[in-house]
Scaffold this motif. Sequence first.
Motif, PDB file in Angstrom:
ATOM      1  N   VAL A 129      -1.228   8.347  -2.499  1.00  0.00           N
ATOM      2  CA  VAL A 129      -2.559   7.914  -2.084  1.00  0.00           C
ATOM      3  C   VAL A 129      -3.582   8.829  -2.736  1.00  0.00           C
ATOM      4  CG1 VAL A 129      -1.905   6.877   0.106  1.00  0.00           C
ATOM      5  CG2 VAL A 129      -2.442   9.279   0.047  1.00  0.00           C
ATOM      6  N   THR A 130      -4.705   8.253  -3.117  1.00  0.00           N
ATOM      7  CA  THR A 130      -5.811   9.021  -3.683  1.00  0.00           C
ATOM      8  C   THR A 130      -6.875   9.115  -2.611  1.00  0.00           C
ATOM      9  OG1 THR A 130      -5.282   8.152  -5.863  1.00  0.00           O
ATOM     10  CG2 THR A 130      -7.437   9.182  -5.612  1.00  0.00           C
ATOM     11  N   LEU A 131      -7.385  10.345  -2.404  1.00  0.00           N
ATOM     12  CA  LEU A 131      -8.379  10.598  -1.369  1.00  0.00           C
ATOM     13  C   LEU A 131      -9.639  11.179  -1.978  1.00  0.00           C
ATOM     14  CD1 LEU A 131      -6.121  12.509   1.176  1.00  0.00           C
ATOM     15  CD2 LEU A 131      -6.785  10.139   1.322  1.00  0.00           C
ATOM     16  N   LYS A 132     -10.751  10.898  -1.318  1.00  0.00           N
ATOM     17  CA  LYS A 132     -12.028  11.505  -1.666  1.00  0.00           C
ATOM     18  C   LYS A 132     -12.463  12.300  -0.446  1.00  0.00           C
ATOM     19  CE  LYS A 132     -16.611  10.234  -3.355  1.00  0.00           C
ATOM     20  NZ  LYS A 132     -17.477   9.106  -3.712  1.00  0.00           N
ATOM     21  N   ASP A 133     -12.624  13.634  -0.625  1.00  0.00           N
ATOM     22  CA  ASP A 133     -13.011  14.464   0.529  1.00  0.00           C
ATOM     23  C   ASP A 133     -14.521  14.451   0.722  1.00  0.00           C
ATOM     24  OD1 ASP A 133     -14.123  16.280  -1.278  1.00  0.00           O
ATOM     25  OD2 ASP A 133     -12.592  17.807  -0.978  1.00  0.00           O
ATOM     26  N   LYS A 134     -14.994  15.164   1.736  1.00  0.00           N
ATOM     27  CA  LYS A 134     -16.422  15.134   2.067  1.00  0.00           C
ATOM     28  C   LYS A 134     -17.301  15.718   0.960  1.00  0.00           C
ATOM     29  CE  LYS A 134     -16.421  19.470   4.625  1.00  0.00           C
ATOM     30  NZ  LYS A 134     -16.640  20.112   5.895  1.00  0.00           N
ATOM     31  N   ASN A 135     -16.712  16.534   0.061  1.00  0.00           N
ATOM     32  CA  ASN A 135     -17.466  17.098  -1.066  1.00  0.00           C
ATOM     33  C   ASN A 135     -17.409  16.211  -2.299  1.00  0.00           C
ATOM     34  OD1 ASN A 135     -18.061  19.383   0.505  1.00  0.00           O
ATOM     35  ND2 ASN A 135     -16.126  20.335  -0.083  1.00  0.00           N
ATOM     36  N   ALA A 153       2.027  17.535  -2.299  1.00  0.00           N
ATOM     37  CA  ALA A 153       3.199  16.924  -1.682  1.00  0.00           C
ATOM     38  C   ALA A 153       2.951  16.961  -0.184  1.00  0.00           C
ATOM     39  CB  ALA A 153       4.458  17.692  -2.052  1.00  0.00           C
ATOM     40  N   SER A 154       2.892  15.794   0.437  1.00  0.00           N
ATOM     41  CA  SER A 154       2.549  15.707   1.863  1.00  0.00           C
ATOM     42  C   SER A 154       3.732  16.070   2.747  1.00  0.00           C
ATOM     43  CB  SER A 154       2.105  14.293   2.216  1.00  0.00           C
ATOM     44  OG  SER A 154       1.033  13.905   1.414  1.00  0.00           O
ATOM     45  N   LEU A 155       3.487  16.977   3.684  1.00  0.00           N
ATOM     46  CA  LEU A 155       4.487  17.283   4.699  1.00  0.00           C
ATOM     47  C   LEU A 155       4.205  16.467   5.953  1.00  0.00           C
ATOM     48  CD1 LEU A 155       4.530  21.143   4.296  1.00  0.00           C
ATOM     49  CD2 LEU A 155       6.225  19.540   3.486  1.00  0.00           C
ATOM     50  N   ARG A 156       2.917  16.315   6.235  1.00  0.00           N
ATOM     51  CA  ARG A 156       2.479  15.567   7.413  1.00  0.00           C
ATOM     52  C   ARG A 156       1.233  14.769   7.028  1.00  0.00           C
ATOM     53  NH1 ARG A 156       2.493  17.832  13.413  1.00  0.00           N
ATOM     54  NH2 ARG A 156       2.367  15.812  14.361  1.00  0.00           N
ATOM     55  N   LEU A 157       1.171  13.540   7.504  1.00  0.00           N
ATOM     56  CA  LEU A 157       0.042  12.665   7.208  1.00  0.00           C
ATOM     57  C   LEU A 157      -0.355  11.972   8.505  1.00  0.00           C
ATOM     58  CD1 LEU A 157      -0.336  10.305   4.219  1.00  0.00           C
ATOM     59  CD2 LEU A 157      -0.625   9.397   6.502  1.00  0.00           C
ATOM     60  N   ILE A 158      -1.632  12.041   8.826  1.00  0.00           N
ATOM     61  CA  ILE A 158      -2.139  11.406  10.039  1.00  0.00           C
ATOM     62  C   ILE A 158      -3.269  10.461   9.661  1.00  0.00           C
ATOM     63  CG2 ILE A 158      -3.227  11.776  12.293  1.00  0.00           C
ATOM     64  CD1 ILE A 158      -1.895  14.562  12.292  1.00  0.00           C
ATOM     65  N   ILE A 159      -3.129   9.212  10.093  1.00  0.00           N
ATOM     66  CA  ILE A 159      -4.199   8.226   9.895  1.00  0.00           C
ATOM     67  C   ILE A 159      -5.170   8.407  11.053  1.00  0.00           C
ATOM     68  CG2 ILE A 159      -4.801   5.783   9.727  1.00  0.00           C
ATOM     69  CD1 ILE A 159      -1.906   5.300   8.712  1.00  0.00           C
ATOM     70  N   VAL A 160      -6.407   8.748  10.722  1.00  0.00           N
ATOM     71  CA  VAL A 160      -7.432   9.022  11.727  1.00  0.00           C
ATOM     72  C   VAL A 160      -8.225   7.741  11.958  1.00  0.00           C
ATOM     73  CG1 VAL A 160      -9.407  10.475  12.308  1.00  0.00           C
ATOM     74  CG2 VAL A 160      -7.549  11.409  10.923  1.00  0.00           C
ATOM     75  N   GLN A 176      -9.458   4.026   4.917  1.00  0.00           N
ATOM     76  CA  GLN A 176      -9.049   4.806   6.088  1.00  0.00           C
ATOM     77  C   GLN A 176      -9.251   6.293   5.842  1.00  0.00           C
ATOM     78  OE1 GLN A 176      -4.949   3.483   6.534  1.00  0.00           O
ATOM     79  NE2 GLN A 176      -5.473   2.492   8.475  1.00  0.00           N
ATOM     80  N   LYS A 177      -9.436   7.022   6.928  1.00  0.00           N
ATOM     81  CA  LYS A 177      -9.550   8.470   6.861  1.00  0.00           C
ATOM     82  C   LYS A 177      -8.170   9.071   7.143  1.00  0.00           C
ATOM     83  CE  LYS A 177     -12.518  12.174   8.519  1.00  0.00           C
ATOM     84  NZ  LYS A 177     -13.618  12.490   9.431  1.00  0.00           N
ATOM     85  N   LEU A 178      -7.729   9.996   6.271  1.00  0.00           N
ATOM     86  CA  LEU A 178      -6.428  10.639   6.437  1.00  0.00           C
ATOM     87  C   LEU A 178      -6.591  12.142   6.590  1.00  0.00           C
ATOM     88  CD1 LEU A 178      -4.184   8.925   3.713  1.00  0.00           C
ATOM     89  CD2 LEU A 178      -4.532   8.245   6.079  1.00  0.00           C
ATOM     90  N   PHE A 179      -5.708  12.727   7.379  1.00  0.00           N
ATOM     91  CA  PHE A 179      -5.575  14.181   7.500  1.00  0.00           C
ATOM     92  C   PHE A 179      -4.182  14.496   6.988  1.00  0.00           C
ATOM     93  CE2 PHE A 179      -3.958  17.829   9.890  1.00  0.00           C
ATOM     94  CZ  PHE A 179      -4.922  18.775   9.569  1.00  0.00           C
ATOM     95  N   GLY A 235      -9.741  13.259   3.979  1.00  0.00           N
ATOM     96  CA  GLY A 235     -10.514  12.432   3.068  1.00  0.00           C
ATOM     97  C   GLY A 235     -10.308  10.949   3.325  1.00  0.00           C
ATOM     98  N   GLU A 236     -11.080  10.166   2.604  1.00  0.00           N
ATOM     99  CA  GLU A 236     -11.015   8.713   2.711  1.00  0.00           C
ATOM    100  C   GLU A 236     -10.146   8.177   1.581  1.00  0.00           C
ATOM    101  OE1 GLU A 236     -14.067   5.044   2.065  1.00  0.00           O
ATOM    102  OE2 GLU A 236     -14.802   6.730   3.277  1.00  0.00           O
ATOM    103  N   VAL A 237      -9.272   7.247   1.908  1.00  0.00           N
ATOM    104  CA  VAL A 237      -8.369   6.652   0.923  1.00  0.00           C
ATOM    105  C   VAL A 237      -9.185   5.794  -0.045  1.00  0.00           C
ATOM    106  CG1 VAL A 237      -6.389   5.119   0.574  1.00  0.00           C
ATOM    107  CG2 VAL A 237      -6.480   6.609   2.593  1.00  0.00           C
ATOM    108  N   THR A 238      -9.067   6.097  -1.344  1.00  0.00           N
ATOM    109  CA  THR A 238      -9.770   5.309  -2.356  1.00  0.00           C
ATOM    110  C   THR A 238      -8.814   4.460  -3.183  1.00  0.00           C
ATOM    111  OG1 THR A 238      -9.681   7.131  -3.945  1.00  0.00           O
ATOM    112  CG2 THR A 238     -11.662   6.970  -2.561  1.00  0.00           C
ATOM    113  N   ASN A 239      -7.516   4.837  -3.187  1.00  0.00           N
ATOM    114  CA  ASN A 239      -6.527   4.085  -3.960  1.00  0.00           C
ATOM    115  C   ASN A 239      -5.147   4.329  -3.369  1.00  0.00           C
ATOM    116  OD1 ASN A 239      -5.609   2.405  -6.093  1.00  0.00           O
ATOM    117  ND2 ASN A 239      -5.025   4.213  -7.263  1.00  0.00           N
TER     118      ASN A 239
END
Length: 195
Positions: free
Chosen positions: A111-117, A169-176, A152-155, A99-103
């Motif tokens: 981090v708050t994300l908004k996914d494609k839906n 709870a994030s185990l892995r975070l990738i900035i795309v 930014q887009k995060l995975f 998703g895209e970081v919104t906050n």
Amino acid sequence: KINELKERIASRVAELNLVERRGLLGKVTTVSGTKITLEDLQNRTRIIETDELTEFTNASFSQLKKNDTIAAFGLYNKNSRVLLTRFIRKQTIFDRIVGEVTNIDKKNFEVTLKDKNGEIVTASVETSTQMQSVELEGKTAKVGFGRIEVGQKLFIVGMKDENNVKKYASLRLIIVPSPSPTKAPTITPKPTISQ
């Protein structure tokens, strides 16, 4: 006597053809007596039978509860559709969020994300979270929480919070990387010399 022996052999062969080794993966729906009912990955209801030979990993029979994910291996009876288990392992299934970081909450490292839906989810970044950034060339680099920016887009690979289904709870975070818009080449006219 030969006919009787043939019938017994045929009966035993039929019996053996009804049983095969099989494994199942799914979410527990009920646990009662020696039986576990689960919903597999294709949303089918499966019945698992345990006995004194069943070995448990990561949880005992009494610790299993609804919505636990388990992997079960044993002998599957095609006729009764019951798996007589020999091994049961409680599994941890991780969710993947893109998703895209919104906050960004810098105080709580969230981090708050908004996914494609359009769904909004929150991901906490722990000290154990592996963080990377992928460059446009495909190279990766370790990064810190301060590198995350709105837009930014995060995975993220993480586990759902038991108390809040919209929090992970994030185990892995990738900035795309986001491809930057390419500029159209500018053409400068060359003066022509007239003779």
